[in-house]
Design an enzyme around this catalytic site. Sequence first.
Site, PDB file in Angstrom:
ATOM      1  N   ASN A 154       0.639  -1.272   0.148  1.00  0.00           N
ATOM      2  CA  ASN A 154       0.092  -0.006  -0.106  1.00  0.00           C
ATOM      3  C   ASN A 154       0.844   1.455   0.042  1.00  0.00           C
ATOM      4  OD1 ASN A 154       0.523  -1.382   2.370  1.00  0.00           O
ATOM      5  ND2 ASN A 154      -0.560   0.306   3.505  1.00  0.00           N
ATOM      6  N   CYS A 326      -3.761   4.449   7.203  1.00  0.00           N
ATOM      7  CA  CYS A 326      -4.045   3.946   8.270  1.00  0.00           C
ATOM      8  C   CYS A 326      -3.004   4.507   9.223  1.00  0.00           C
ATOM      9  CB  CYS A 326      -3.961   2.329   8.256  1.00  0.00           C
ATOM     10  SG  CYS A 326      -5.218   1.960   6.872  1.00  0.00           S
TER      11      CYS A 326
END
Length: 390
Positions: A154, A326
């Site tokens: 990611n 995140c």
Amino acid sequence: MSEKKFVYADHAATTAVTESVMAAMEPYFREHWGNPSSLHSPGRKAAAAVRDAGKSIANILGCYESEIYFTSGGTEAINWAIKGNARANRHRGKHIVSTEIEHHAVLNSAAALKSEGYEATFVKPGGDGLISLDDFERAIRPDTIQMSCMLANNEIGTIEPISELARIAHKHKADFFCDAVQAAGNIPIDIDSLGADMLAISGHKIGAPKGIGLLYIRTGCMVSRYIDGGAQQRGQRAGTENVPYIVGLAQAIKDAAATSTDKSRLRQKRDRLAAELLKIPFSRINGTMRQRLAGNLNMSFEFCEAESLLLLLDLAGICVSAGSACTAGTDEPSHVLKAIGLPENIIRSSIRFSLGDDNTDDDLDYIIAQMNNVTAQIRTLSPEYGKLNF
Ligand code: PLP
């Protein structure tokens, strides 16, 4: 100076719900809002929608409908796979293997298993961000029951050699889990050729709403039930199904299948952005460009704190991330950039551009112009930069 625009270059964090997904979901909010467990006709209509969604997804991913379980997103699917599979196989051993560059859903699921007596080994990637097959195999012990690796990272977008890694796991009688959350929509996903026993996808990365995802579990792969309650989803994941979102996820996966085979235009745009931004002094690309998602560009701009870059870019209307969404809000430097061996000053000056098919050449020109402005602006305030003699 160019006029202020809005440019969204953070598609790895999330995507807007697409028109086709909205249109597919709408009838299941307004007309067919029955509970799929009800026996009356609105209930049967809702149940049929869930079944059709499962069939359509299974068809695209190359698996059986009975192997698809809908979840509240990627994080739940990952928790279920890592913990549920470890618990169901505890009689065979209590060691699991993953990598240092996994999402925190994987890292923290593995950490949570420690309290139940499990041990985890995390394989370090090379400086290019890729996991070596030899290192992966070397991490195996006689009590290894599960191995995992993400299909695409990611933060740096590197694409890992999943089918080879899965083959190694199977050779040693371990199950293999693959986090395909970032890969979905960007590269075609064929479960059989990947060889994964479990695989996670999240809706909001591919044009479906936040709060929906799926876990694929190969028939015969042992995974314990994760949510106790009713008999929904073959008794494995209780809770009334989110019918509109499930329909939306199926539509998003269908749309992604049509667009993910050819990303050459996106790659060209990303490469142009990279070439232009590399002209900024003290800039570098993090992770290999060889095996990487077409829209991902992770770069460091030394002497510029990522937070300052993000803030000034946001003021200019440009959305990007430092690391992943995140980990935003924590002061921890990126575990991914650390794992590939970057020093802290480079990590702290790294930002991720994640382009989507909707980004135009004008968007890129605007990003390039603004990046030149903001890096120069930040560096005039940097004492270290000021000490350099040009
Ligand atoms: N795995 C990867 C690689 C991700 O990038 C993300 C989200 O950023 C997740 C898992 C978690 O997915 P979700 O946001 O659906 O919980």
